[in-house]
Design a protein around this motif. Structure first.
Motif, PDB file in Angstrom:
ATOM      1  N   VAL A 157      -3.905 -19.490  43.792  1.00  0.00           N
ATOM      2  CA  VAL A 157      -2.343 -19.071  44.116  1.00  0.00           C
ATOM      3  C   VAL A 157      -1.451 -20.172  44.413  1.00  0.00           C
ATOM      4  CG1 VAL A 157      -3.266 -16.991  45.277  1.00  0.00           C
ATOM      5  CG2 VAL A 157      -3.064 -19.331  46.708  1.00  0.00           C
ATOM      6  N   ILE A 158      -1.889 -21.562  43.802  1.00  0.00           N
ATOM      7  CA  ILE A 158      -1.230 -22.743  44.159  1.00  0.00           C
ATOM      8  C   ILE A 158      -1.036 -23.427  42.882  1.00  0.00           C
ATOM      9  CG2 ILE A 158      -1.214 -25.052  45.147  1.00  0.00           C
ATOM     10  CD1 ILE A 158      -2.637 -24.014  47.465  1.00  0.00           C
ATOM     11  N   SER A 159      -0.018 -23.540  42.221  1.00  0.00           N
ATOM     12  CA  SER A 159       0.278 -24.353  40.990  1.00  0.00           C
ATOM     13  C   SER A 159       0.709 -25.790  40.811  1.00  0.00           C
ATOM     14  CB  SER A 159       1.352 -23.496  40.265  1.00  0.00           C
ATOM     15  OG  SER A 159       2.664 -23.686  40.868  1.00  0.00           O
ATOM     16  N   LYS A 160       1.161 -26.110  42.255  1.00  0.00           N
ATOM     17  CA  LYS A 160       1.347 -27.492  42.658  1.00  0.00           C
ATOM     18  C   LYS A 160       1.277 -27.723  43.919  1.00  0.00           C
ATOM     19  CE  LYS A 160       5.252 -30.877  41.266  1.00  0.00           C
ATOM     20  NZ  LYS A 160       6.597 -30.955  40.694  1.00  0.00           N
ATOM     21  N   ILE A 161       0.777 -28.990  44.265  1.00  0.00           N
ATOM     22  CA  ILE A 161       0.826 -29.561  45.690  1.00  0.00           C
ATOM     23  C   ILE A 161       1.335 -31.075  45.537  1.00  0.00           C
ATOM     24  CG2 ILE A 161      -0.456 -30.209  47.721  1.00  0.00           C
ATOM     25  CD1 ILE A 161      -2.641 -28.234  46.609  1.00  0.00           C
ATOM     26  N   THR A 162       2.394 -31.332  46.464  1.00  0.00           N
ATOM     27  CA  THR A 162       2.960 -32.519  46.302  1.00  0.00           C
ATOM     28  C   THR A 162       3.150 -33.180  47.999  1.00  0.00           C
ATOM     29  OG1 THR A 162       4.714 -32.086  44.744  1.00  0.00           O
ATOM     30  CG2 THR A 162       5.133 -33.991  46.053  1.00  0.00           C
ATOM     31  N   ALA A 163       2.370 -34.199  48.155  1.00  0.00           N
ATOM     32  CA  ALA A 163       2.194 -34.724  49.314  1.00  0.00           C
ATOM     33  C   ALA A 163       3.019 -36.112  49.508  1.00  0.00           C
ATOM     34  CB  ALA A 163       0.563 -35.412  49.535  1.00  0.00           C
ATOM     35  N   PRO A 164       3.214 -36.541  50.798  1.00  0.00           N
ATOM     36  CA  PRO A 164       4.138 -37.484  50.822  1.00  0.00           C
ATOM     37  C   PRO A 164       3.780 -38.726  49.948  1.00  0.00           C
ATOM     38  CG  PRO A 164       3.652 -36.657  53.242  1.00  0.00           C
ATOM     39  CD  PRO A 164       2.610 -35.997  52.176  1.00  0.00           C
ATOM     40  N   GLY A 165       2.528 -38.837  49.745  1.00  0.00           N
ATOM     41  CA  GLY A 165       2.113 -40.076  48.792  1.00  0.00           C
ATOM     42  C   GLY A 165       2.231 -39.535  47.177  1.00  0.00           C
ATOM     43  N   GLY A 166       2.622 -38.528  46.946  1.00  0.00           N
ATOM     44  CA  GLY A 166       2.355 -38.165  45.604  1.00  0.00           C
ATOM     45  C   GLY A 166       1.625 -36.736  45.233  1.00  0.00           C
ATOM     46  N   PRO A 167       1.560 -36.343  44.022  1.00  0.00           N
ATOM     47  CA  PRO A 167       1.234 -35.161  43.514  1.00  0.00           C
ATOM     48  C   PRO A 167      -0.221 -35.213  43.826  1.00  0.00           C
ATOM     49  CG  PRO A 167       2.634 -35.886  41.983  1.00  0.00           C
ATOM     50  CD  PRO A 167       2.586 -37.055  42.755  1.00  0.00           C
ATOM     51  N   VAL A 168      -0.787 -33.889  44.031  1.00  0.00           N
ATOM     52  CA  VAL A 168      -2.105 -33.824  44.420  1.00  0.00           C
ATOM     53  C   VAL A 168      -2.812 -33.199  43.108  1.00  0.00           C
ATOM     54  CG1 VAL A 168      -3.914 -32.790  46.041  1.00  0.00           C
ATOM     55  CG2 VAL A 168      -1.945 -33.957  46.767  1.00  0.00           C
ATOM     56  N   PRO A 169      -3.968 -33.642  42.402  1.00  0.00           N
ATOM     57  CA  PRO A 169      -4.586 -32.776  41.468  1.00  0.00           C
ATOM     58  C   PRO A 169      -4.896 -31.405  41.977  1.00  0.00           C
ATOM     59  CG  PRO A 169      -5.486 -35.399  41.740  1.00  0.00           C
ATOM     60  CD  PRO A 169      -4.639 -34.971  42.957  1.00  0.00           C
ATOM     61  N   LEU A 170      -4.939 -30.626  40.971  1.00  0.00           N
ATOM     62  CA  LEU A 170      -5.242 -29.134  41.230  1.00  0.00           C
ATOM     63  C   LEU A 170      -6.769 -29.073  40.607  1.00  0.00           C
ATOM     64  CD1 LEU A 170      -2.340 -27.209  39.762  1.00  0.00           C
ATOM     65  CD2 LEU A 170      -2.676 -27.823  42.173  1.00  0.00           C
ATOM     66  N   ARG A 171      -7.491 -28.358  41.277  1.00  0.00           N
ATOM     67  CA  ARG A 171      -8.859 -28.146  41.369  1.00  0.00           C
ATOM     68  C   ARG A 171      -9.033 -26.826  40.512  1.00  0.00           C
ATOM     69  NH1 ARG A 171     -11.185 -30.571  47.133  1.00  0.00           N
ATOM     70  NH2 ARG A 171     -10.308 -32.622  46.880  1.00  0.00           N
ATOM     71  N   ILE A 172      -8.729 -26.636  39.440  1.00  0.00           N
ATOM     72  CA  ILE A 172      -9.063 -25.607  38.591  1.00  0.00           C
ATOM     73  C   ILE A 172      -9.810 -25.831  37.363  1.00  0.00           C
ATOM     74  CG2 ILE A 172      -7.316 -23.743  37.165  1.00  0.00           C
ATOM     75  CD1 ILE A 172      -5.173 -24.483  38.635  1.00  0.00           C
ATOM     76  N   VAL A 173     -10.947 -24.954  37.265  1.00  0.00           N
ATOM     77  CA  VAL A 173     -11.919 -25.092  36.484  1.00  0.00           C
ATOM     78  C   VAL A 173     -11.912 -23.970  35.338  1.00  0.00           C
ATOM     79  CG1 VAL A 173     -14.349 -25.491  36.101  1.00  0.00           C
ATOM     80  CG2 VAL A 173     -13.245 -26.404  38.035  1.00  0.00           C
ATOM     81  N   LYS A 174     -12.122 -24.346  34.190  1.00  0.00           N
ATOM     82  CA  LYS A 174     -12.511 -23.183  33.064  1.00  0.00           C
ATOM     83  C   LYS A 174     -13.708 -23.258  32.797  1.00  0.00           C
ATOM     84  CE  LYS A 174      -8.068 -23.686  30.942  1.00  0.00           C
ATOM     85  NZ  LYS A 174      -7.482 -22.130  31.197  1.00  0.00           N
ATOM     86  N   ASN A 175     -14.290 -21.794  32.599  1.00  0.00           N
ATOM     87  CA  ASN A 175     -15.586 -21.708  32.357  1.00  0.00           C
ATOM     88  C   ASN A 175     -15.713 -20.629  31.110  1.00  0.00           C
ATOM     89  OD1 ASN A 175     -18.392 -21.576  32.661  1.00  0.00           O
ATOM     90  ND2 ASN A 175     -17.995 -19.620  34.027  1.00  0.00           N
ATOM     91  N   ILE A 176     -16.625 -21.105  30.160  1.00  0.00           N
ATOM     92  CA  ILE A 176     -16.996 -19.992  29.255  1.00  0.00           C
ATOM     93  C   ILE A 176     -18.070 -18.954  29.493  1.00  0.00           C
ATOM     94  CG2 ILE A 176     -17.319 -19.627  26.778  1.00  0.00           C
ATOM     95  CD1 ILE A 176     -16.532 -22.729  26.241  1.00  0.00           C
ATOM     96  N   VAL A 177     -17.646 -17.852  29.734  1.00  0.00           N
ATOM     97  CA  VAL A 177     -18.340 -16.850  29.991  1.00  0.00           C
ATOM     98  C   VAL A 177     -19.029 -15.987  28.917  1.00  0.00           C
ATOM     99  CG1 VAL A 177     -18.706 -14.425  31.362  1.00  0.00           C
ATOM    100  CG2 VAL A 177     -17.050 -16.280  32.134  1.00  0.00           C
ATOM    101  N   LEU A 178     -18.228 -15.565  27.910  1.00  0.00           N
ATOM    102  CA  LEU A 178     -18.566 -15.146  26.411  1.00  0.00           C
ATOM    103  C   LEU A 178     -17.771 -15.889  25.568  1.00  0.00           C
ATOM    104  CD1 LEU A 178     -17.767 -11.317  27.418  1.00  0.00           C
ATOM    105  CD2 LEU A 178     -20.209 -12.652  27.331  1.00  0.00           C
ATOM    106  N   GLN A 179     -18.574 -15.853  24.301  1.00  0.00           N
ATOM    107  CA  GLN A 179     -17.790 -16.428  23.086  1.00  0.00           C
ATOM    108  C   GLN A 179     -16.591 -15.482  22.673  1.00  0.00           C
ATOM    109  OE1 GLN A 179     -18.513 -19.302  21.789  1.00  0.00           O
ATOM    110  NE2 GLN A 179     -20.227 -19.519  23.367  1.00  0.00           N
TER     111      GLN A 179
END
Length: 931
Positions: free
Chosen positions: A723-745
């Protein structure tokens, strides 16, 4: 003791001597208070004595006194031998007047005659004082005035020379000014002296204060310790556009820091006009303001006044070393730091930080938070009227209130007019502009109106569910603590689209009204959950998590309003779990076009413990050893051999329970986990070995179901739902933790899509079909006694899952969705969940271009899950031999119209040894689970 009278021999000095037999030293007998005549002059004093009555009326007898006062007419005083007033060379030892002292009369500390008369022969000087031993009338009077002898003792101690003639300490010849006695200046006061002394004292105090302030200023440094509350910022949450605010995470200090460029000029001018018109020209403090405050402090009686400039206010609020107590020492620190700041920092820096920290009421610190709180817009979008209102709030933020009808409303309106008038005075706006704003009236006309629903932190309506979901994701995935979340000033952009949120809530509300109109409204123990997810990105674009997060405590408790029905609530999903079984089979090589599934019923299904068990056919009859077998008693669902697409469209329980046995239940659990299902919380881990899991006994969330179909629509790639597309802290952007996983070909995913694409055409979800005929992959789900009803459908652009479920889903409750909306199948997934999906899709999906589902490659091999028909020899038997697979009663096949190049599924799997045709009658009678 000697007794004084007129009969004594005359004293040459003019006094009366003692009678015969008087004391040797001429001491006066006690009780005898008679004095000689004559007078003595002491400066301006005029002691007048009665003349003594002697024989010649010239000289009275008296004894020698060392410090006696001489009479003006030469009368000898009745001085005392030791401490009387008289000349140094007084009269003879027996008290009779002798020759006068050669240097005139006058005691060492006595008062000499003004002109110092007195000859060497000892005659009494006309104006001189008595000889050393004489006891003049003046001496007696002086003695009577100072009985304590203080003056005599002081004279002895100081050894002052006395006032005499010009030639010596006594009354010698020659003249000269009389010498003033020490300390006499302080004994003679006048107004000039008082004013002079006061002025000198004031000057000394002022000089000391200035010197002290200069020294303090030299030692003063701009503090390094910035107040924690001045840096504390609320974390702000925005919709997907990054501009519209959803709400804030605030612990009472709602603040968002802006740069100078983000603050509009009109807002700066309004604040300066309201608080400190000389801000750009003054040196950090206002002398007139301090003087006015000091006067009020001294005479106003209203407590310590401020008199603060913008710089002083900023210093007090920003630096922790100064403090906020209203004391003199605090005020001095505030003034000195303000002066330092004005010399070391730019005006732009001071004003920007001031506008970021000032309190503006309603837990809003800084103009950014206030703009969002009161007007629902960023500070950069404020107009003149709104800027003037925020500037007016600074004066009394705890009392002023922009809400009409409150005690602080009218005072705020008056202050608002004052600010606008000052802006005209300063040239920030014209008189004409002010008139347009206020409509040339002094009332509330033109006063800015508050934005609806903005005076909270966003935790109301559907915004509260968004805030809750954001908080959960920040804590669980990014490991933020509550302190960081509520105080670090994060800027969080969500994946939620405000238009899509509104459309989804409208779709649910519209159908709930239809339920009520149909005869049975949604009961209060029933809940609706819906999630819209974007395939390929994992972004949750909208959700229906509950009716209103901010209901009153009583109503909220009754319906559990703050529990997220979309992402948190777990419920049995019924037949909507079957796509996990289908995907597992395809991943193991099953061809969805040619394979034949077992749709007979009732059905005994063997265990899946070993590979041999998994390859064992199910049976319609009870096995000799039923231990470990699963019995599916739904005899009405007797489709016989059935194709994969038709089994999915008709939601055949027998076909998918048998298929779960073939692929292995542990593999199904693993597949569900690959799709993103929490197998522990759902209970799937505990269902390994039980083929009943294919019927949806596990409890999944609506969000997990939406993500599964989003994965199928994205070529088999599962992306972490978020539900979060972008996080910006006072020190700068925070990398998102979004993972892609191949379930089926991709080919496998296309095959699964194909098998699921007929549900809205002739299956259990025809209510969800769109009028434009676009391809939809979908699956319904219904549990026994209709305690849960689901429909999940997806197009290439979106995946939408809708669920309706009861609060209590045990076997010991009367809660049910049956007859919901007055419909006989009201509790089925193909009814109201499919209708909600359809309502939303017709409004939002219909606007999108039609995209085809991927072409299925139909890879894999043909699986046949029904045993071959027994070979019948034409022999006569006494009776018919029962077959393990009874012949199904033929029923008409559903019609199918090919669309967009998609072929209809085969009506029967080829070949069917018994020639059985699937029945279309679908009844939810199975006591465990139903579609």
């Amino acid at each position: 003791m000697a007794r004084y009278d007129r009969s004594g021999p005359p004293d040459p000095s003019g006094g009366y001597g003692p009678r015969q037999g008087s004391a040797k030293n001429g001491r006066r007998p006690r009780g005898d208070r008679r004095r000689g005549s004559g007078r003595a002059l002491s400066g301006r004093q005029d002691f007048r004595l009665r003349p003594a009555r002697g024989a010649d009326d010239e000289v009275g007898t008296g004894e020698v006194g060392t410090q006696g006062y001489g009479a003006r007419n030469g009368y000898g005083g009745n001085g005392y031998p030791a401490d009387g007033y008289g000349a140094r060379s007084g009269y003879g030892p027996n008290g009779y007047g002798g020759d006068g002292a050669p240097s005139g009369y006058g005691a060492p500390s006595g008062y000499g005659a003004p002109s110092g008369y007195g000859g060497p022969g000892g005659d009494g000087a006309p104006s001189g004082y008595g000889g050393p031993g004489g006891r003049t009338a003046a001496a007696l009077r002086e003695r009577s005035i100072d009985r304590t002898g203080i003056r005599e003792r002081l004279a002895d101690r100081r050894k002052d020379p006395g006032y005499g003639g010009g030639n010596g300490p006594g009354g010698g010849p020659g003249g000269g000014p009389a010498r003033r006695a020490k300390g006499s200046w302080w004994r003679h006061w006048s107004w000039r002296k008082v004013v002079g002394i006061a002025a000198a004292a004031c000057a000394a105090v002022m000089i000391a204060v200035v010197i002290g302030l200069v020294m303090l200023y030299q030692k003063t440094k701009i503090p390094d310790a910035i107040s924690e509350t001045a840096l504390q910022q609320s974390s702000v949450v925005y919709f997907s556009n990054g501009k519209t605010q959803v709400g804030t995470f605030s612990s009472g200090t709602n603040r968002q820091l802006l740069t100078s460029a983000q603050i509009p000029l009109v807002l700066k001018e309004a604040v300066i006009a309201a608080e400190d018109r000389h801000f750009y020209s003054e040196g950090g403090i206002s002398i007139s303001g301090i003087a006015r405050a000091a006067y009020e402090d001294l005479f106003g009686g209203g407590g310590l006044q401020g008199g603060s400039t913008i710089t002083e206010q900023f210093a007090k609020n920003y630096y922790s070393d100064i403090g906020t107590s209203r004391t003199v020492s605090t005020k001095v620190k505030e003034i000195l730091v303000a002066i330092k700041l004005s010399h070391e920092k730019s005006k732009s820096w001071i004003l920007t930080n001031y506008l970021n920290t000032i309190f503006l009421g309603d837990d809003s610190y800084g103009v950014a938070a206030a703009a969002e709180t009161y007007f629902g817009k960023p500070a950069s979008k404020l107009n003149v009227a709104q800027s003037a209102m925020l500037a007016a709030m600074i004066n009394q933020p705890g009392f002023f209130d922009p809400a009409p009808g409150t005690p602080g409303y009218q005072p705020l309106v008056a202050r608002w007019h004052y600010v606008l008038g000052n802006m005209v005075r300063d040239g920030a706006i014209t008189q004409q502009q002010e008139g347009v704003i206020t409509r040339h009236r002094n009332g509330a006309q033109g006063f800015p109106k508050l934005a609806k629903g903005q005076r909270s932190s966003g935790w109301t309506g559907y915004r509260g569910y968004i805030m809750q979901a954001v908080e959960t994701e920040l804590e669980n995935r990014y490991h933020y603590t509550q302190a960081q979340l509520f105080g670090n000033g994060l800027k969080i952009v969500t994946t939620f689209s405000q238009p899509l949120m509104k459309a989804l809530y409208q779709a649910v509300n519209q159908n709930e009204r239809a339920m009520a109109a149909g005869g049975r409204a949604l009961p209060r123990y029933a809940h609706v959950g819906a999630v819209l997810q974007q395939p390929g990105t994992g972004a949750i674009l909208a959700m229906y998590a509950g009716p209103n997060y901010g209901l009153s405590p009583r109503r909220c408790k009754r319906i559990d309003c703050q529990y997220n029905m979309a992402l948190q609530s777990r419920n049995q999903v019924g037949s909507s779990f079957k796509p996990y079984v289908l995907s597992t089979a395809v991943s193991q090589g099953m061809n969805v076009q040619t394979s034949v599934l077992d749709g007979y019923g009732p059905l005994w299904i063997p265990p899946d413990t070993t590979q041999a068990d998994r390859m064992t056919f199910s049976s319609t009859t009870r096995p000799a050893d039923p231990v470990g077998w699963f019995y599916l008693p739904d005899g009405s669902e007797n489709y016989g051999p059935i194709s994969v697409p038709k089994a999915a469209a008709l939601s055949s329980n027998s076909a998918f329970a048998d298929l779960a046995h073939r692929v292995g239940t542990q593999n199904v659990v693993n597949m569900a986990q690959s799709f993103g299902v929490n197998t522990k919380l759902s209970g799937l881990d505990n269902e390994v070995g039980g083929v009943g899991m294919a019927l949806g006994q596990a409890s999944l969330t609506v969000g997990e179901q939406a993500n599964t179909f989003a994965t199928l629509a994205a070529d088999g790639v599962s992306t972490t739902p978020h539900v979060i597309s972008k996080i910006t802290a006072p020190g700068g952007p925070v990398p998102l933790r979004i993972v892609k996983n191949i379930v089926l070909q991709p080919g496998q995913a296309a095959d699964v899509d194909y098998a699921l694409s007929f549900d809205t055409i002739y299956g259990t979800a025809t209510n969800a079909a769109m009028t434009d005929g676009r391809a939809i992959i979908g699956k319904t789900g219904t549990t026994n006694t209709a305690q849960s009803a689901f429909f999940i459908g997806a197009i290439p652009q979106y995946s939408l899952a809708v669920g309706i479920f009861t609060q209590n889903q045990s076997d010991h409750t009367t809660q049910t969705l049956n007859l919901l909306g007055g419909q006989s199948q009201g509790g089925y997934g193909g009814t109201w969940p499919a209708l909600i999906w359809h309502t939303f899709a017709e409004k939002e999906f219909a606007k999108l271009p039609i995209k085809q589902l991927p072409t299925p490659p139909f890879t894999g091999s043909k699986w046949v899950q029904v045993p071959p028909a027994p070979v019948h020899h034409h022999r006569h038997h006494p009776g018919p031999t029962p077959s393990p697979f009874p012949t199904a009663v033929p029923s008409p096949s559903p019609s199918c119209t090919p669309f967009f190049g998609r072929p209809c599924p085969p009506t029967t799997p080829a070949p069917n040894p018994q020639g059985a045709a699937p029945a279309l009658t679908v009844a939810c009678t199975e006591p465990g689970r139903c579609r």
